[in-house]
Design an enzyme around this catalytic site. Sequence first.
Site, PDB file in Angstrom:
ATOM      1  N   GLU A 119       0.860  -1.169   0.000  1.00  0.00           N
ATOM      2  CA  GLU A 119       0.000   0.000   0.000  1.00  0.00           C
ATOM      3  C   GLU A 119       0.902   1.225   0.000  1.00  0.00           C
ATOM      4  OE1 GLU A 119      -2.158  -3.338   1.698  1.00  0.00           O
ATOM      5  OE2 GLU A 119      -0.462  -2.309   2.607  1.00  0.00           O
ATOM      6  N   TYR A 145       7.449   2.473  -7.322  1.00  0.00           N
ATOM      7  CA  TYR A 145       6.756   1.197  -7.509  1.00  0.00           C
ATOM      8  C   TYR A 145       6.311   1.011  -8.959  1.00  0.00           C
ATOM      9  CZ  TYR A 145       6.850   1.449  -2.439  1.00  0.00           C
ATOM     10  OH  TYR A 145       7.262   1.566  -1.136  1.00  0.00           O
TER      11      TYR A 145
END
Length: 169
Positions: free
Chosen positions: A111, A123
């Site tokens: 997350e 990411y």
Amino acid sequence: MAAVVAPNLPRIRMMRREDLPQVSLIEREAYEFPWSPGIFRDCMKAGHACWVLAWPGEVVGYGILSAAAGEAHVLNLCVDPQHQGMGHGRRMLRRLLDLARWHGASRVFLEVRPSNEAAHRLYLDHDFVEIGRRPRYYPAEKGREDAIVMMHKLAPDQPDQPDQPDQPG
């Protein structure tokens, strides 16, 4: 024949109990709502993969990965704000992905706050994709902030043995 000198990079090694004061300090400096030292201790006790980026006497970053049942979860990845922008986060993320492979995971989840644009970009650069949102997941200055849930599918190739301390990443 010319010698090639490796850049002066922090080593990636397993987190030790004596690293916790520096890890907690980095956490407090990097985040408005940091993990407590007890959470880091609990991660170590639970057997999660807890690693640091360290020069002798100084921790500059850390990563924590939980792996079980063919999946892994990046629980925390942080670089000291004074050392950000130098590729340390990329190195630690690659180590965590290698650890996930080594543990037999086929997918890695995490997350990230939408407001943490640098982490979100990191990411995405490592082939994580957004798979959902967790409403009001994070505490925030004005209430709560959603979490972007991301997933990375791992290639089946095996990494080098990640449990060897002091290996450059």
